[in-house]
Design a protein around this motif. Sequence first.
Motif, PDB file in Angstrom:
ATOM      1  N   GLY A 102       0.704  -1.152   0.117  1.00 48.45           N
ATOM      2  CA  GLY A 102       0.067   0.097   0.059  1.00 48.45           C
ATOM      3  C   GLY A 102       0.765   1.264  -0.004  1.00 48.45           C
ATOM      4  N   GLY A 103       0.015   2.307   0.202  1.00 49.33           N
ATOM      5  CA  GLY A 103       0.602   3.790   0.248  1.00 49.33           C
ATOM      6  C   GLY A 103       0.273   4.373  -0.991  1.00 49.33           C
ATOM      7  N   GLY A 104      -0.171   3.803  -1.796  1.00 52.81           N
ATOM      8  CA  GLY A 104      -0.694   4.690  -2.930  1.00 52.81           C
ATOM      9  C   GLY A 104      -1.764   5.351  -2.876  1.00 52.81           C
ATOM     10  N   SER A 105      -2.579   6.058  -3.856  1.00 51.25           N
ATOM     11  CA  SER A 105      -3.740   6.808  -3.870  1.00 51.25           C
ATOM     12  C   SER A 105      -5.031   6.082  -4.035  1.00 51.25           C
ATOM     13  CB  SER A 105      -3.648   8.033  -4.702  1.00 51.25           C
ATOM     14  OG  SER A 105      -4.847   8.578  -4.994  1.00 51.25           O
ATOM     15  N   TRP A 106      -6.097   6.231  -3.256  1.00 50.09           N
ATOM     16  CA  TRP A 106      -7.122   5.364  -3.570  1.00 50.09           C
ATOM     17  C   TRP A 106      -7.850   5.927  -4.937  1.00 50.09           C
ATOM     18  CZ3 TRP A 106     -10.330   2.387  -0.252  1.00 50.09           C
ATOM     19  CH2 TRP A 106      -9.757   1.499   0.847  1.00 50.09           C
ATOM     20  N   SER A 107      -7.647   7.201  -5.310  1.00 43.93           N
ATOM     21  CA  SER A 107      -8.229   7.742  -6.857  1.00 43.93           C
ATOM     22  C   SER A 107      -7.377   6.996  -7.981  1.00 43.93           C
ATOM     23  CB  SER A 107      -8.455   9.080  -6.581  1.00 43.93           C
ATOM     24  OG  SER A 107      -7.047   9.850  -6.551  1.00 43.93           O
ATOM     25  N   ALA A 108      -6.214   6.593  -7.442  1.00 44.92           N
ATOM     26  CA  ALA A 108      -5.507   6.218  -8.684  1.00 44.92           C
ATOM     27  C   ALA A 108      -5.503   4.706  -8.941  1.00 44.92           C
ATOM     28  CB  ALA A 108      -3.919   6.641  -8.502  1.00 44.92           C
ATOM     29  N   SER A 109      -6.265   4.256  -7.947  1.00 44.33           N
ATOM     30  CA  SER A 109      -6.282   2.641  -8.233  1.00 44.33           C
ATOM     31  C   SER A 109      -7.874   2.327  -8.686  1.00 44.33           C
ATOM     32  CB  SER A 109      -5.806   1.933  -6.906  1.00 44.33           C
ATOM     33  OG  SER A 109      -6.264   0.649  -6.682  1.00 44.33           O
ATOM     34  N   THR A 110      -7.802   1.341  -9.668  1.00 42.89           N
ATOM     35  CA  THR A 110      -9.091   1.046 -10.227  1.00 42.89           C
ATOM     36  C   THR A 110      -9.993   0.356  -9.274  1.00 42.89           C
ATOM     37  OG1 THR A 110      -8.148   0.728 -12.459  1.00 42.89           O
ATOM     38  CG2 THR A 110     -10.219   0.031 -12.301  1.00 42.89           C
ATOM     39  N   ILE A 111      -9.387  -0.650  -8.598  1.00 44.31           N
ATOM     40  CA  ILE A 111     -10.379  -1.398  -7.605  1.00 44.31           C
ATOM     41  C   ILE A 111     -10.650  -0.671  -6.328  1.00 44.31           C
ATOM     42  CG2 ILE A 111      -8.544  -2.473  -6.234  1.00 44.31           C
ATOM     43  CD1 ILE A 111     -11.778  -4.145  -7.451  1.00 44.31           C
ATOM     44  N   HIS A 112      -9.792   0.356  -6.049  1.00 46.21           N
ATOM     45  CA  HIS A 112     -10.006   1.368  -4.881  1.00 46.21           C
ATOM     46  C   HIS A 112     -10.902   2.450  -5.287  1.00 46.21           C
ATOM     47  CE1 HIS A 112      -6.591  -1.124  -3.470  1.00 46.21           C
ATOM     48  NE2 HIS A 112      -7.209  -0.702  -2.218  1.00 46.21           N
ATOM     49  N   LEU A 113     -11.003   2.638  -6.463  1.00 51.37           N
ATOM     50  CA  LEU A 113     -12.125   3.624  -6.905  1.00 51.37           C
ATOM     51  C   LEU A 113     -13.337   2.812  -6.673  1.00 51.37           C
ATOM     52  CD1 LEU A 113     -10.739   5.636 -10.005  1.00 51.37           C
ATOM     53  CD2 LEU A 113     -11.625   6.491  -8.004  1.00 51.37           C
ATOM     54  N   TYR A 114     -13.486   1.709  -7.057  1.00 55.13           N
ATOM     55  CA  TYR A 114     -14.791   0.780  -6.941  1.00 55.13           C
ATOM     56  C   TYR A 114     -15.279   0.820  -5.574  1.00 55.13           C
ATOM     57  CZ  TYR A 114     -14.594  -0.784 -11.733  1.00 55.13           C
ATOM     58  OH  TYR A 114     -14.793  -0.724 -13.193  1.00 55.13           O
ATOM     59  N   TYR A 115     -14.447   0.658  -4.765  1.00 52.46           N
ATOM     60  CA  TYR A 115     -14.537   0.635  -3.059  1.00 52.46           C
ATOM     61  C   TYR A 115     -14.967   2.013  -2.722  1.00 52.46           C
ATOM     62  CZ  TYR A 115     -11.510  -3.672  -2.532  1.00 52.46           C
ATOM     63  OH  TYR A 115     -11.072  -4.893  -2.632  1.00 52.46           O
ATOM     64  N   LEU A 116     -14.575   3.114  -3.214  1.00 53.28           N
ATOM     65  CA  LEU A 116     -14.979   4.470  -2.790  1.00 53.28           C
ATOM     66  C   LEU A 116     -16.450   4.491  -3.348  1.00 53.28           C
ATOM     67  CD1 LEU A 116     -12.018   6.761  -3.518  1.00 53.28           C
ATOM     68  CD2 LEU A 116     -12.796   6.124  -1.362  1.00 53.28           C
ATOM     69  N   GLY A 117     -16.928   3.912  -4.653  1.00 50.33           N
ATOM     70  CA  GLY A 117     -18.127   3.977  -5.048  1.00 50.33           C
ATOM     71  C   GLY A 117     -19.066   3.062  -4.188  1.00 50.33           C
ATOM     72  N   LEU A 118     -18.642   1.917  -3.697  1.00 50.17           N
ATOM     73  CA  LEU A 118     -19.452   1.433  -2.950  1.00 50.17           C
ATOM     74  C   LEU A 118     -19.770   1.788  -1.556  1.00 50.17           C
ATOM     75  CD1 LEU A 118     -20.469  -1.604  -1.976  1.00 50.17           C
ATOM     76  CD2 LEU A 118     -18.354  -2.184  -1.015  1.00 50.17           C
ATOM     77  N   ILE A 119     -18.843   2.588  -1.190  1.00 54.27           N
ATOM     78  CA  ILE A 119     -19.163   3.344   0.039  1.00 54.27           C
ATOM     79  C   ILE A 119     -20.187   4.280   0.011  1.00 54.27           C
ATOM     80  CG2 ILE A 119     -18.066   4.936   1.901  1.00 54.27           C
ATOM     81  CD1 ILE A 119     -15.305   3.641   1.571  1.00 54.27           C
ATOM     82  N   GLY A 120     -20.161   5.221  -1.109  1.00 52.55           N
ATOM     83  CA  GLY A 120     -20.792   5.997  -1.603  1.00 52.55           C
ATOM     84  C   GLY A 120     -22.599   5.397  -1.827  1.00 52.55           C
ATOM     85  N   ARG A 121     -22.580   4.236  -2.377  1.00 50.26           N
ATOM     86  CA  ARG A 121     -23.595   3.539  -2.501  1.00 50.26           C
ATOM     87  C   ARG A 121     -24.283   3.000  -1.257  1.00 50.26           C
ATOM     88  NH1 ARG A 121     -21.205   1.544  -7.028  1.00 50.26           N
ATOM     89  NH2 ARG A 121     -20.736  -0.284  -6.116  1.00 50.26           N
ATOM     90  N   LEU A 122     -23.526   2.351  -0.429  1.00 48.51           N
ATOM     91  CA  LEU A 122     -24.061   2.009   0.787  1.00 48.51           C
ATOM     92  C   LEU A 122     -24.527   3.036   1.651  1.00 48.51           C
ATOM     93  CD1 LEU A 122     -21.597  -0.744   1.604  1.00 48.51           C
ATOM     94  CD2 LEU A 122     -23.805  -1.153   0.955  1.00 48.51           C
ATOM     95  N   ALA A 123     -23.909   4.343   1.682  1.00 50.50           N
ATOM     96  CA  ALA A 123     -24.257   5.577   2.592  1.00 50.50           C
ATOM     97  C   ALA A 123     -25.487   6.165   1.877  1.00 50.50           C
ATOM     98  CB  ALA A 123     -23.039   6.555   2.452  1.00 50.50           C
TER      99      ALA A 123
END
Length: 180
Positions: A59-80
Amino acid sequence: NVVCHTHNASSIGTLDGGGDHKLSFDVVKIEPSSPAVSTEAVVLVVNSPPADDNVGGGGGGSWSASTIHLYYLGLIGRLADPNSTPWLSKTVFMVAPRQNGGGTADDQLASTIRAFLDSYLGRGERGSRLPPSFSSKALRQILVVETLEITSSSLSSGINAPTLRILPQGRRGVLPNLDL
């Protein structure tokens, strides 16, 4: 109904026996929007995005620069979003290790799970416990999602696609019922 917390856990021994180190992890808590009070929680443990100089590592990278982590951020948004998830009845925690400069991604996930559970259950040093608002629910299951991102320079096809593995950690390898 989304709260983020960076937690510094107590010193834990490394899996390879190389000594103790402080482990920190990030926790995102997503509360259901239903009027009923949630008393149960599920935990989704994910590895941190790879850093540019740590491809495929811990780790240590940007969540917005990682494809799968962008999906995780989208999942958080949908669940919220109460309009997207009127069926959500349990609190959802997403836990990710913070880069500590050592160990493989597998070691960091295993250490993070152990540190999260110790902090959640109040084991260890008093200062290493999670705040009560993050540890008052009955944990029903923990789902570990391990991803590995490979740079396009290491692939012959030139496609940068994440690899996803779900690690079932149930009794005799059976994944528990994942009702939310």
